[in-house]
Design a protein around this motif. Structure first.
Motif, mmCIF file in Angstrom:
data_model
loop_
_atom_site.group_PDB
_atom_site.id
_atom_site.type_symbol
_atom_site.label_atom_id
_atom_site.label_comp_id
_atom_site.label_asym_id
_atom_site.label_seq_id
_atom_site.Cartn_x
_atom_site.Cartn_y
_atom_site.Cartn_z
ATOM 1 N N HIS A 20 0.858 -1.192 0.000
ATOM 2 C CA HIS A 20 0.000 0.000 0.000
ATOM 3 C C HIS A 20 0.892 1.239 0.000
ATOM 4 O O HIS A 20 1.875 1.311 0.761
ATOM 5 N N PHE A 21 0.554 2.227 -0.828
ATOM 6 C CA PHE A 21 1.330 3.458 -0.918
ATOM 7 C C PHE A 21 0.391 4.655 -0.759
ATOM 8 O O PHE A 21 -0.622 4.757 -1.462
ATOM 9 N N PHE A 24 6.304 -3.892 -9.903
ATOM 10 C CA PHE A 24 4.993 -3.757 -9.280
ATOM 11 C C PHE A 24 3.893 -3.906 -10.327
ATOM 12 O O PHE A 24 4.003 -3.377 -11.439
ATOM 13 N N ILE A 25 2.831 -4.641 -9.952
ATOM 14 C CA ILE A 25 1.600 -4.696 -10.737
ATOM 15 C C ILE A 25 0.586 -3.825 -10.006
ATOM 16 O O ILE A 25 0.246 -4.096 -8.842
ATOM 17 N N ILE A 26 0.109 -2.770 -10.644
ATOM 18 C CA ILE A 26 -0.806 -1.836 -9.997
ATOM 19 C C ILE A 26 -2.223 -2.411 -10.008
ATOM 20 O O ILE A 26 -2.757 -2.753 -11.072
ATOM 21 N N GLN A 27 -2.825 -2.541 -8.841
ATOM 22 C CA GLN A 27 -4.208 -3.018 -8.753
ATOM 23 C C GLN A 27 -5.190 -1.853 -8.675
ATOM 24 O O GLN A 27 -6.253 -1.874 -9.279
ATOM 25 N N LEU A 78 -2.686 0.668 -4.464
ATOM 26 C CA LEU A 78 -2.538 -0.713 -4.019
ATOM 27 C C LEU A 78 -1.825 -1.459 -5.144
ATOM 28 O O LEU A 78 -2.280 -1.459 -6.291
ATOM 29 N N ALA A 79 -0.693 -2.051 -4.845
ATOM 30 C CA ALA A 79 0.107 -2.731 -5.874
ATOM 31 C C ALA A 79 0.636 -4.039 -5.312
ATOM 32 O O ALA A 79 0.676 -4.258 -4.095
ATOM 33 N N TRP A 80 1.029 -4.919 -6.249
ATOM 34 C CA TRP A 80 1.603 -6.209 -5.874
ATOM 35 C C TRP A 80 3.056 -6.245 -6.333
ATOM 36 O O TRP A 80 3.359 -5.984 -7.493
ATOM 37 N N GLU A 81 3.956 -6.559 -5.413
ATOM 38 C CA GLU A 81 5.387 -6.540 -5.692
ATOM 39 C C GLU A 81 5.872 -7.952 -6.028
ATOM 40 O O GLU A 81 5.496 -8.930 -5.382
ATOM 41 N N LEU A 82 6.708 -8.034 -7.056
ATOM 42 C CA LEU A 82 7.324 -9.293 -7.472
ATOM 43 C C LEU A 82 8.825 -9.094 -7.482
ATOM 44 O O LEU A 82 9.335 -8.186 -8.140
#
Length: 576
Positions: free
Chosen positions: A152-153, A170-173, A221-225
């Motif tokens: 979360h940012f 990052f994949i932005i949700q 809200l993003a997902w980090e890989l």
């Protein structure tokens, strides 16, 4: 091979409250592709049957029919705990046979969803709609989802900072991010990214430092890989490699600042075209200002370990080829996990374009073109290199000067079997189709097909199905070009027939022999005379402090001049 990031299946939570993400289903013997998060309470709509006439028929299920489903249980956010079940089809409404069914699994209770699981369901749905994950096969999803970590940012927070190490993407949700580039003390807005888009992928893949700063414009809200996981995915997934090519292509063609379009010592200016395995750009040497063509191999090819290793070995030989009828390769650059081939830039058009313009060529034109191709092939074969993809699209007709044979950058060493880059089916020799050992006579077969097309305006064999086309090259008699062109000189007809024999032993033994067979057709007066030689004198006046930089520049200029066949002499006069 075990996939990266796979979790121990023993560490899974109670599946009774778990959502189920159905990613592949078989209805009897008919596959039905699904997407999205499916829960025990959900209705399942099957996609149209691709095997039905028009693709419109939906699979019809009787009550009690079974479905084999791959589902996952929640052992923590997006954990990789998957299992195969046989679900029962329950009719929806009063219909005995329905295209809508429920998934009823005895191992999963129909308890109401708790808020945490409902949020997880929304996350899964959003991720599966992101192009980055939508391209993956069902079997790849469990591993990938297990690698992701939710972040979360707040407004104004940085997802990444320019010049820092690129250790993740990052994949932005949800939310929007600004991409900012700092250059010469000023900050430029490069792009704005929203839900489903990926940011930071190239630095994560290459290990380079970040090329931009990414700031949350609102709550994100993003997902980090992690980079290590992303690299393993890219190496194992062809679809993801194609996705990387599209991302890099977009970056090179839309970058607002020159620094983002530089590959090694070369700056990309504009796109010239693309083929099945590469994209070609017009470029310039960043220091000398010399025009070049820059060919970028697609990641599907460049990230293939066997091909990359073979290519690097052969590039050392190919880059030394220096002949008037062979396009000159100056350099090889590796950047963003792909290979860039730096070549001389030519002005003119391909033989394919010329054939399209004229319909078919006069026999004298075709014979002269065949002679020049033979000369280029003879030179390359003498260095142990066969081309393997001779065709009109790979022959270039400059505005002035001799023709050039292109794409030796994907050639193979003579004597190798079919482990290298495949050619084009319409011009393939039988031994190439069968994967047998190739030699110089393989190129002569493709040359015979090419000359047949030049004089008749048609390919020797035509079929919509590639396998059928290959079978024709293997077994069908090669069509007589004289039947289509009654005034075709017998010498040229014999040249085509000899080049295209099914048995390599029945063809010309070498390109030199093939060239000699064309001699009776060529006008001696049209022979190329040696060009006149001219002298250019250049004086460089410099100070001692400039000497070292000037010597480096002169050395690079000398190498470039020698590659053009220019004789260069340098003299130093001392102090003025």
């Amino acid at each position: 091979m075990p996939r990266p990031g796979r979790r121990d299946r023993r560490h899974r939570e109670d599946p009774r409250l778990a959502p189920s993400l159905a990613v592949a289903v078989r209805v009897g013997d008919t596959p039905a592709q699904l997407f999205g998060a499916l829960w025990p309470q959900d209705l399942l709509e099957l996609q149209p049957n691709p095997h039905a006439a028009g693709g419109l028929e939906l699979p019809r299920l009787k009550a009690g029919a079974t479905l084999e489903c791959l589902v996952r249980g929640a052992a923590g956010p997006l954990a990789s705990v998957w299992r195969r079940i046989r679900a029962t089809a329950v009719p929806h409404g009063a219909h005995e046979v329905s295209q809508f069914v429920r998934l009823v699994d005895p191992d999963v209770l129909d308890d109401p969803l708790c808020p945490e699981l409902a949020a997880l369901r929304r996350d899964l749905d959003a991720l599966l709609r992101a192009p980055f994950l939508a391209i993956l096969d069902a079997e790849e999803l469990p591993t990938v989802l297990a690698m992701l970590r939710q972040r979360h940012f707040a407004i104004g927070a940085r997802l990444m900072t320019q010049a820092e190490a690129g250790n993740s993407l990052f994949i932005i949700q949800h939310g929007v991010c600004k991409v900012l580039v700092e250059k010469d003390g000023r900050q430029y807005e490069e792009a704005r990214l929203g839900p489903g888009e990926v940011v930071g992928e190239m630095a994560a893949l290459t290990g380079d430092r970040r090329s931009a700063t990414v700031v949350a414009e609102d709550e994100v809200l993003a997902w980090e890989l992690q980079a290590r996981d992303f690299e393993a995915m890219a190496a194992a997934t062809p679809e993801l490699r194609q996705f990387l090519t599209e991302l890099l292509t977009h970056r090179l063609e839309s970058a607002l600042h020159p620094a983002d379009r530089v590959v090694g010592r070369y700056r990309i200016q504009s796109k010239l075209g693309q083929g099945g395995y590469a994209l070609v750009y017009a470029g310039v040497h960043d220091i000398l200002g010399l025009p070049v063509a820059i060919k970028m191999l697609k990641h599907t090819l460049a990230m293939e370990p066997e091909f990359a290793a073979t290519f690097r070995r052969e590039a050392q030989v190919i880059a030394r080829l220096n002949h008037p009828n062979v396009v000159r390769i100056f350099d090889i650059e590796e950047h963003c996990r792909t290979i860039f081939i730096i070549m001389e830039r030519l002005e003119g058009r391909s033989l394919k374009e010329e054939l399209r313009r004229q319909g078919r060529l006069r026999p004298a034109q075709a014979a002269d073109i065949a002679r020049q191709i033979c000369q280029g092939l003879e030179y390359a074969h003498g260095h142990g290199i066969i081309h393997r993809d001779i065709k009109p699209a790979n022959i270039f007709l400059p505005l002035c000067g001799p023709l050039k044979v292109l794409d030796f950058g994907l050639a193979c060493v003579s004597g190798l079997d079919d482990r290298c880059f495949e050619g084009t089916a319409a011009y393939m020799a039988p031994e190439q189709i069968l994967g047998n050992v190739l030699d110089a006579r393989t190129d002569l077969y493709a040359l015979g097909c090419t000359v047949h097309e030049l004089v008749t305006g048609r390919l020797p064999f035509e079929a919509e199905d590639v396998l059928q086309l290959e079978e024709m090259h293997l077994t069908a008699p090669f069509p007589d070009p004289a039947a289509s062109v009654p005034d075709l000189p017998p010498v040229l007809a014999a040249f085509i027939r000899t080049c295209t024999q099914k048995d390599p032993a029945a063809r010309y033994a070498s390109a030199a022999q093939a060239c000699e067979a064309l001699r009776p057709l060529l006008d001696p007066a049209a022979a190329v005379r040696p060009p006149s030689r001219r002298l250019l004198t250049l004086h460089c006046v410099h100070t001692e402090s400039q000497r070292q930089a000037l010597e480096a520049l002169v050395q690079e200029f000398t190498q470039r001049a020698q590659s053009l066949g220019v004789t260069l002499r340098a003299s130093e006069f001392g102090e003025l």
